[in-house]
Design an enzyme around this catalytic site. Structure first.
Site, PDB file in Angstrom:
ATOM      1  N   ASP A   8      33.236 -24.408  59.419  1.00  0.00           N
ATOM      2  CA  ASP A   8      31.909 -25.031  59.504  1.00  0.00           C
ATOM      3  C   ASP A   8      31.814 -26.028  58.358  1.00  0.00           C
ATOM      4  O   ASP A   8      32.810 -26.278  57.643  1.00  0.00           O
ATOM      5  CB  ASP A   8      30.787 -23.979  59.548  1.00  0.00           C
ATOM      6  CG  ASP A   8      30.530 -23.310  58.197  1.00  0.00           C
ATOM      7  OD1 ASP A   8      31.283 -23.567  57.225  1.00  0.00           O
ATOM      8  OD2 ASP A   8      29.563 -22.538  58.102  1.00  0.00           O
ATOM      9  N   CYS A  65      34.503 -20.638  56.378  1.00  0.00           N
ATOM     10  CA  CYS A  65      33.086 -20.997  56.210  1.00  0.00           C
ATOM     11  C   CYS A  65      32.751 -20.821  54.730  1.00  0.00           C
ATOM     12  O   CYS A  65      33.659 -20.706  53.907  1.00  0.00           O
ATOM     13  CB  CYS A  65      32.185 -20.189  57.138  1.00  0.00           C
ATOM     14  SG  CYS A  65      32.106 -18.421  56.836  1.00  0.00           S
ATOM     15  N   THR A  67      31.317 -18.330  52.970  1.00  0.00           N
ATOM     16  CA  THR A  67      31.728 -17.025  52.437  1.00  0.00           C
ATOM     17  C   THR A  67      32.910 -16.417  53.163  1.00  0.00           C
ATOM     18  O   THR A  67      33.532 -15.480  52.657  1.00  0.00           O
ATOM     19  CB  THR A  67      30.569 -16.025  52.561  1.00  0.00           C
ATOM     20  OG1 THR A  67      30.225 -15.924  53.959  1.00  0.00           O
ATOM     21  CG2 THR A  67      29.355 -16.467  51.762  1.00  0.00           C
ATOM     22  N   GLY A  70      30.570 -14.817  57.908  1.00  0.00           N
ATOM     23  CA  GLY A  70      30.089 -15.144  59.257  1.00  0.00           C
ATOM     24  C   GLY A  70      31.251 -15.364  60.216  1.00  0.00           C
ATOM     25  O   GLY A  70      31.228 -14.873  61.357  1.00  0.00           O
ATOM     26  N   HIS A  98      49.920  -4.148  58.016  1.00  0.00           N
ATOM     27  CA  HIS A  98      49.321  -2.916  58.557  1.00  0.00           C
ATOM     28  C   HIS A  98      48.412  -3.150  59.757  1.00  0.00           C
ATOM     29  O   HIS A  98      48.315  -2.292  60.621  1.00  0.00           O
ATOM     30  CB  HIS A  98      48.500  -2.213  57.475  1.00  0.00           C
ATOM     31  CG  HIS A  98      49.340  -1.550  56.433  1.00  0.00           C
ATOM     32  ND1 HIS A  98      48.816  -0.686  55.494  1.00  0.00           N
ATOM     33  CD2 HIS A  98      50.675  -1.640  56.165  1.00  0.00           C
ATOM     34  CE1 HIS A  98      49.791  -0.259  54.696  1.00  0.00           C
ATOM     35  NE2 HIS A  98      50.920  -0.835  55.072  1.00  0.00           N
ATOM     36  N   HIS A 133      51.435   1.877  62.462  1.00  0.00           N
ATOM     37  CA  HIS A 133      50.352   0.897  62.414  1.00  0.00           C
ATOM     38  C   HIS A 133      50.027   0.353  63.804  1.00  0.00           C
ATOM     39  O   HIS A 133      48.887   0.003  64.095  1.00  0.00           O
ATOM     40  CB  HIS A 133      50.720  -0.248  61.470  1.00  0.00           C
ATOM     41  CG  HIS A 133      51.010   0.235  60.085  1.00  0.00           C
ATOM     42  ND1 HIS A 133      50.050   0.821  59.301  1.00  0.00           N
ATOM     43  CD2 HIS A 133      52.166   0.259  59.369  1.00  0.00           C
ATOM     44  CE1 HIS A 133      50.588   1.171  58.136  1.00  0.00           C
ATOM     45  NE2 HIS A 133      51.869   0.842  58.167  1.00  0.00           N
TER      46      HIS A 133
HETATM   47  C1  RB5 Z   1      26.511 -22.088  55.890  1.00  0.00           C
HETATM   48  O1  RB5 Z   1      25.544 -22.478  54.987  1.00  0.00           O
HETATM   49  C2  RB5 Z   1      26.951 -20.669  55.586  1.00  0.00           C
HETATM   50  O2  RB5 Z   1      25.980 -19.765  55.986  1.00  0.00           O
HETATM   51  C3  RB5 Z   1      28.262 -20.382  56.272  1.00  0.00           C
HETATM   52  O3  RB5 Z   1      29.221 -21.278  55.837  1.00  0.00           O
HETATM   53  C4  RB5 Z   1      28.872 -19.014  56.042  1.00  0.00           C
HETATM   54  O4  RB5 Z   1      28.953 -18.698  54.695  1.00  0.00           O
HETATM   55  C5  RB5 Z   1      28.332 -17.929  56.856  1.00  0.00           C
HETATM   56  O5  RB5 Z   1      28.793 -16.783  56.804  1.00  0.00           O
END
Ligand code: RB5
Length: 140
Positions: A8, A65, A67, A70, A98, A133
């Site tokens: 994203d 993304c 974090t 998501g 694994h 596994h």
């Molecule tokens: C986008 O702002 C952010 O929510 C997305 O990149 C991600 O971290 C979602 O899990």
């Protein structure tokens, strides 16, 4: 290895760097977007990469993304996808060895570029160990 890659807006810059790294390392990369910093919805790109993997267009996928959370949640909704969110090389290796992970998820706002390339390298170079596994991953 042939990999599909998706991101994203939060992962766009890192996706470009990871693609370059993979191509320079001799891998083939299918870029399924996004293609700019414009805000987009990460589940659409998770779906595109998962579909490529499940249709055997690529052996594996990478999703990035902000974090990585998501993307990993969305990817793991697809039956047959085993997506692993990794922030260091130990879990990156173990997710292949694994869990036979077929998608690697990365958090661009969590990781520095140097660490990411080590994670990506460890992940693409590690093979599934099979044996006990295999029995375990066949249970879900
Ligand atoms: C986008 O702002 C952010 O929510 C997305 O990149 C991600 O971290 C979602 O899990």
């Amino acid at each position: 290895m042939k990999l599909a890659i998706g991101c994203d807006h939060g992962g766009f810059d890192l996706k470009e760097e990871v693609m370059e790294f993979l191509r320079q390392s001799g891998h083939e990369v299918l870029d399924l977007g996004c293609k700019s910093h414009e805000a987009v919805d990460y589940p659409r790109f998770a779906e595109a990469v998962c579909e490529a993997v499940l249709a055997d267009k690529t052996e594996a996928g990478i999703l990035i993304c902000g974090t990585g959370i998501g993307m990993s949640m969305a990817a793991n909704r697809h039956q047959g996808i085993r997506a692993a969110l990794c922030h260091e090389t130990f879990t990156a290796r173990k997710s292949r060895e694994h869990n036979n992970a077929n998608v690697l998820c990365l958090g661009a706002r969590v990781l520095g570029g140097g660490v990411v390339m080590e994670i990506v390298k460890a992940w693409v170079e590690t093979e599934f160990a099979g044996g006990r596994h295999l029995r375990r991953i066949e249970m879900f």
